[in-house]
Design a protein around this motif. Structure first.
Motif, PDB file in Angstrom:
ATOM      1  N   SER A 292      44.345  27.125  29.745  1.00 18.46           N
ATOM      2  CA  SER A 292      45.050  26.213  30.648  1.00 18.46           C
ATOM      3  C   SER A 292      45.380  24.933  29.904  1.00 18.46           C
ATOM      4  CB  SER A 292      44.194  25.890  31.875  1.00 18.46           C
ATOM      5  OG  SER A 292      44.822  24.886  32.659  1.00 18.46           O
ATOM      6  N   GLN A 344      40.024  25.690  38.403  1.00 13.11           N
ATOM      7  CA  GLN A 344      39.457  25.603  37.056  1.00 13.11           C
ATOM      8  C   GLN A 344      37.944  25.404  37.040  1.00 13.11           C
ATOM      9  OE1 GLN A 344      41.635  23.840  33.714  1.00 13.11           O
ATOM     10  NE2 GLN A 344      40.095  22.221  33.695  1.00 13.11           N
ATOM     11  N   SER A 358      42.344  24.575  25.749  1.00  8.74           N
ATOM     12  CA  SER A 358      42.740  23.439  26.578  1.00  8.74           C
ATOM     13  C   SER A 358      43.646  22.488  25.810  1.00  8.74           C
ATOM     14  CB  SER A 358      41.474  22.700  27.054  1.00  8.74           C
ATOM     15  OG  SER A 358      41.782  21.437  27.608  1.00  8.74           O
ATOM     16  N   SER A 364      39.219  17.968  31.668  1.00  9.51           N
ATOM     17  CA  SER A 364      39.012  19.354  31.235  1.00  9.51           C
ATOM     18  C   SER A 364      37.835  19.457  30.273  1.00  9.51           C
ATOM     19  CB  SER A 364      40.285  19.894  30.572  1.00  9.51           C
ATOM     20  OG  SER A 364      41.315  20.084  31.524  1.00  9.51           O
ATOM     21  N   SER A 368      34.393  21.522  30.900  1.00  6.98           N
ATOM     22  CA  SER A 368      34.016  22.575  29.957  1.00  6.98           C
ATOM     23  C   SER A 368      32.581  22.408  29.470  1.00  6.98           C
ATOM     24  CB  SER A 368      34.981  22.579  28.772  1.00  6.98           C
ATOM     25  OG  SER A 368      34.788  23.722  27.973  1.00  6.98           O
TER      26      SER A 368
END
Length: 514
Positions: A292, A344, A358, A364, A368
């Protein structure tokens, strides 16, 4: 108990405040970190009026009133803002000029909207606090209009003009701007130090010289001719809530009115995945690669050749791939599942996720490492570039240049991270650092906001540096005086020594004969 049940609502009513929040940027990454904050403040009894491009539209939040400014996305799309940001053929000054034009059109659209006009001109409306996104100086005008204290918030590290306004140190070598393409922001080479130094000076000149003059004119246009200088208004920030964290940015000396809340405040409680996604992830016995590029990096920013190289690399891997992509792709391999939107946070929680590919957005990265997932970073613009460079240095991912993706180097990067356990171990370590805090970032943000409300500002936390001219802050007068005095002492010493040596060597000069 009956008496207490009557008293507590009264106490809650007395302590609740009217809060205006202005988050004008049409980007979900600018809005998402503060959604839990609006919820919590409204649930605690505060009456929150939120100007936002991404309204929650949650009827259960009865104390939350939203002014919908989602039309800002169309304005940014019309100006191709995110395409401009990722265009490496343009200089930083050209990118800044084009984005400022989009920003000016955005402000004009927001300020001429009926809801905003009604808010500004309604004399019966008052607020106890204004929470303003740390963006262009103009938005601090709302705090002046309602004569209330101002809290500045930012979804990343605060820009340098906000650091100046709050009195924090701005050091181009120790804290270079996140938009500069510097590989190691902790160890700048000589050329990078020159660039960062000049960039900081020019940016300050641009904001305080050019932009501020334009914004001052707009300030008077929409808020009245009696409006003061915007710099004076901006410098009255009571508190800065910054979504920064030493895991992702360099540390910097900060005043007590600067609070870090970048510990993943936006990360929500787990929710059930849609049935088709749950089945796909559960059935992927070898594991899943999640791809993504976030909400702002659209599929058209990758050309067809790079998209084809990415898919070919995926086809040669023994893993399934879950891919978020807003554009149609050709020749999609059997092991790749594509959707235009994915939950997500809950996807990354699934135990079969082995890798996250990413763009390197701050949120993000936080999501993660919260789940111990290593990364392959493909940065495009803004702080993504510095985020990914730091990710590589910290050791929980590798970087691939978006313009140089081939099937071979992309596949190699993926296998490097998947086959070497040190990346996953480092991701888990970073996640532990991120969430090891004495109180949650949400609790911290709410406490400090209510602190400002209770004391009607926080002037006692204000740094004297805010009101100092540059020559005094950098002690140029002191340094000049010391150097001048030292020069005089050395000069006189030289003259005296010269005279003494002359007498010792040549004695008393003989008188001339008539």
């Amino acid at each position: 108990m009956k008496v207490l049940s009557l008293i507590f609502p009264i106490i809650s009513y007395v302590n609740c405040a009217k809060i205006l929040a202005v988050i004008p940027t049409p980007s979900i990454s600018h809005q998402l970190p503060f959604i839990p904050l609006w919820r919590e403040l409204s649930l605690r009894g505060h009456q929150v009026t939120l100007m936002t491009t991404d309204p929650l539209k949650d009827s259960s939040l009865t104390n939350l009133t939203e002014i919908d400014m989602s039309y800002g996305y169309e304005i940014y799309d019309r100006h191709n803002s995110f395409s401009i940001l990722s265009d490496e053929t343009k200089s930083l000054s050209e990118i800044g000029r084009l984005l400022l034009k989009a920003g000016h059109d955005l402000i004009e659209a927001q300020m001429t909207s009926m809801e905003v006009q009604n808010l500004i001109h309604d004399k019966n409306v008052h607020f106890d606090l204004a929470i303003i996104e740390a963006k262009l100086p103009f938005y601090s005008a709302f705090a002046w209009r309602f004569r209330c204290p101002m809290v500045s918030v930012t979804s990343m590290e605060a820009p340098i003009w906000i650091q100046y306004a709050i009195g924090n140190e701005v050091h181009p070598i120790l804290n270079p701007d996140s938009n500069l393409h510097i590989m190691d922001q902790m160890k700048l080479n000589f050329w990078e130090r020159i660039i960062s130094f000049l960039y900081t000076i020019l940016l300050k000149y641009k904001v305080y010289g050019d932009i501020l003059q334009t914004e001052n004119a707009r300030f008077k246009k929409y808020f009245g001719e009696d409006a003061p200088d915007l710099l004076e208004v901006q410098n009255n920030i009571s508190l800065l809530l910054s979504y920064a964290n030493p895991v992702f940015q360099n540390t910097r000396p900060m005043n007590p009115n600067s609070i870090l809340i970048g510990h993943g405040m936006h990360i929500a409680k787990p929710k059930k995945l849609p049935k088709d996604l749950q089945e796909y992830l559960d059935s992927s016995k070898n594991g899943v690669i999640y791809f993504s590029l976030g909400s702002n990096v659209k599929g058209h920013l990758l050309n067809d050749t790079i998209k084809r190289n990415i898919l070919q690399a995926f086809s040669e891997l023994p893993y399934n791939v879950l891919m978020k992509m807003d554009t149609d792709l050709k020749d999609v391999p059997k092991n790749v599942k594509i959707q235009k939107w994915l939950p997500q946070q809950d996807v990354l929680r699934h135990p079969n996720i082995k890798l996250f590919i990413s763009q390197g957005g701050l949120q993000s990265l936080q999501e993660s490492i919260t789940n111990g997932i290593p990364l392959v970073g493909i940065p495009f613009f803004g702080d993504q570039i510095s985020n990914v460079y730091r990710m590589v240095k910290k050791g929980y991912g590798v970087r691939v240049d978006k313009n140089e993706i081939t099937k071979e180097n992309f596949k190699q990067a993926i296998l490097e991270v998947l086959n070497n356990p040190r990346y996953r171990e480092k991701a888990k370590e970073m996640g532990e650092l991120l969430h090891d805090e004495p109180m949650t970032s949400l609790e911290k943000a709410v406490w400090w906001i209510e602190y400002v409300i209770r004391h009607k500002g926080a002037k006692h936390l204000r740094s004297p540096a805010v009101d100092m001219p540059a020559w005094k802050y950098y002690m140029l007068d002191v340094i000049g005086s010391v150097l001048g005095a030292l020069f005089i002492v050395l000069f006189l010493s030289y003259k005296i020594l010269k005279c003494v040596i002359s007498k010792l060597l040549f004695g008393k000069p003989k008188a001339k004969k008539d």
